[in-house]
Design an enzyme around this catalytic site. Structure first.
Site, PDB file in Angstrom:
ATOM      1  CG  ASP A   9     -26.985 -37.797  59.893  1.00  0.00           C
ATOM      2  OD1 ASP A   9     -26.125 -37.935  60.788  1.00  0.00           O
ATOM      3  OD2 ASP A   9     -27.352 -36.686  59.476  1.00  0.00           O
ATOM      4  CG  ASP A 105     -22.884 -38.277  64.067  1.00  0.00           C
ATOM      5  OD1 ASP A 105     -22.019 -38.046  63.186  1.00  0.00           O
ATOM      6  OD2 ASP A 105     -23.643 -37.394  64.495  1.00  0.00           O
ATOM      7  CD  GLU A 106     -22.088 -37.562  58.449  1.00  0.00           C
ATOM      8  OE1 GLU A 106     -22.817 -37.573  57.434  1.00  0.00           O
ATOM      9  OE2 GLU A 106     -21.569 -36.530  58.901  1.00  0.00           O
TER      10      GLU A 106
END
Length: 410
Positions: A9, A105-106
């Site tokens: 993350d 973003d993860e």
């Protein structure tokens, strides 16, 4: 065999990318926001320096500047963020092909096989340092035997944290927390659980399964399992391409109440949804509209149609019909349209009904000609439509399902 799952993350991703591109911004309170002059002017994300001064996501820009006068407001630069994200996932895929992106973003990694050769903690530290040293971007990594626990673990220490969460630790570490702290539970679900005297994750873990299924459907059973640390989902690299719905929404520059403004907005939204469905060769049988009024009250209305739709005019017609039943006249701040339960058009066989029988009757002579040609020249000589490469209408904002096309193994 026990699996080893990572959840990677990125920390304050948009802000961190801006600081990586502009080192002079490091150590300063910065925030990414829409146009401050319009209603879209809310904080999308902020640096940890800004968060320390009371700035949070969804905060109005004007309020944020009052709270932190030295706050540096930047507009979002999605192409830049997309490039950074591709670079991150390229690093992750250098360790294993079992990488499942879940947003810009993860993502999850199944490193079970890799962990036979290297200790998971050592591996996680190397990945974290590579992303930081090569891209100047911080991340947190959760390590666990399943996706739910890995996601939970990655939230426990930010920024630049690495956390291991074992199933046997669920009772001690998760059960005392309020249900709202559990991944997958929002305020609405938490309120429903409170009416059932379920306040902590421990309460949820010990709840009556039949009662929760009655109140929350299948999701109730799923939540009980997650509260007990149970999650059998696999890390699926192709899951990101499994489109379940296509939607679009817009926050209006000012509250609207005139029907012509409402129709114009729905027409634009329907056009965008139709373009994206066409680009992916999809159609869907459920249409949902979202309305947020000037008091920030949200409501949605859905309808399932007999025959899947994909054309702008059909989406617009159904959306307006739903809107006319839902709207109480309160000024509107946001409108949205989503088509869900989507399928590939190639798999769509329209159901005959009293309403479309005549259309098929008119086409009967065409089918006779096709049959005659196939008899003479062979089966499949005439096809109903062909697949062509279409212009991409996928979202170029924060995330879209075609985002990782260039990362697929050919």
């Amino acid at each position: 065999m026990a699996r080893v799952i990572f959840h990677v993350d990125m920390n304050s991703f948009y802000a961190s990318v801006e600081q990586a591109y502009h080192p002079e911004l490091k150590g300063k309170p910065i925030a990414i926001a829409g146009n401050p002059k319009e209603r879209r002017g809310i904080i999308v994300t902020s640096s940890y320096e800004a968060r320390a001064k009371g700035i949070y996501t969804t905060m109005n820009v004007a309020e944020a500047l009052k709270t932190c006068p030295e706050l540096i407001i930047l507009p979002p630069d999605f192409p830049k963020y997309r490039e950074a994200s591709k670079a991150i996932f390229t690093i992750l895929k250098s360790y294993t092909n079992l990488v499942e992106p879940v947003s810009i973003d993860e993502g999850y990694m199944d490193v079970t096989e890799v962990s036979k050769e290297r200790h998971p903690l050592e591996l996680a530290k190397e990945i974290q340092l590579r992303i930081f040293n090569e891209l100047d971007l911080p991340c947190s990594i959760g390590i666990a035997p399943n996706k739910f626990l890995a996601k939970t673990a990655s939230d426990m220490k930010k920024p630049m944290g690495i956390t291991v969460l074992r199933k046997r630790e669920v009772r001690e570490k998760l059960w005392p927390l309020p249900v709202l702290k559990m991944h997958g539970i929002g305020e609405s679900t938490a309120k429903k659980l409170h009416t059932l005297n379920i306040y902590t994750i421990g309460d949820l873990a010990k709840a009556d399964e039949r009662l929760l299924k009655q109140k929350l459907g299948k999701n109730g059973v799923r939540l009980i399992r997650r509260a007990n640390g149970i999650d059998t989902r696999e890390v699926d690299p192709n899951a990101i391409y499994d489109t379940k719905s296509v939607g679009n929404s817009t926050t209006l520059p000012y509250d609207i109440i005139e029907m012509k403004d409402i129709e114009t907005t729905f027409l634009k939204l329907s056009e965008k949804v139709a373009e994206r469905l066409e680009a992916k060769n999809l159609c869907g049988s459920t249409i949902t509209i979202q309305i947020r009024d000037c008091h920030w009250k949200n409501q949605s209305k859905s309808k399932t149609v007999q025959n899947p739709i994909y054309l702008e005019k059909d989406i617009f017609r159904e959306a307006m019909e739903l809107f006319s039943k839902a709207w109480d006249g309160t000024p509107i701040r946001l409108l949205g349209v989503t088509v869900s339960n989507v399928i590939d058009k190639k798999h769509f066989a329209e159901q005959l009904s009293i309403f479309n029988f005549e259309q098929f009757a008119k086409e009967e002579p065409i089918y006779e000609i096709i049959h005659s040609m196939e008899k003479k020249f062979g089966k499949g000589i005439v096809q109903k439509g062909i697949d062509v490469k279409k212009k991409s209408y996928a979202s170029k904002t924060s995330f879209s399902k075609d985002f990782f096309d260039d990362l697929i193994d050919k």
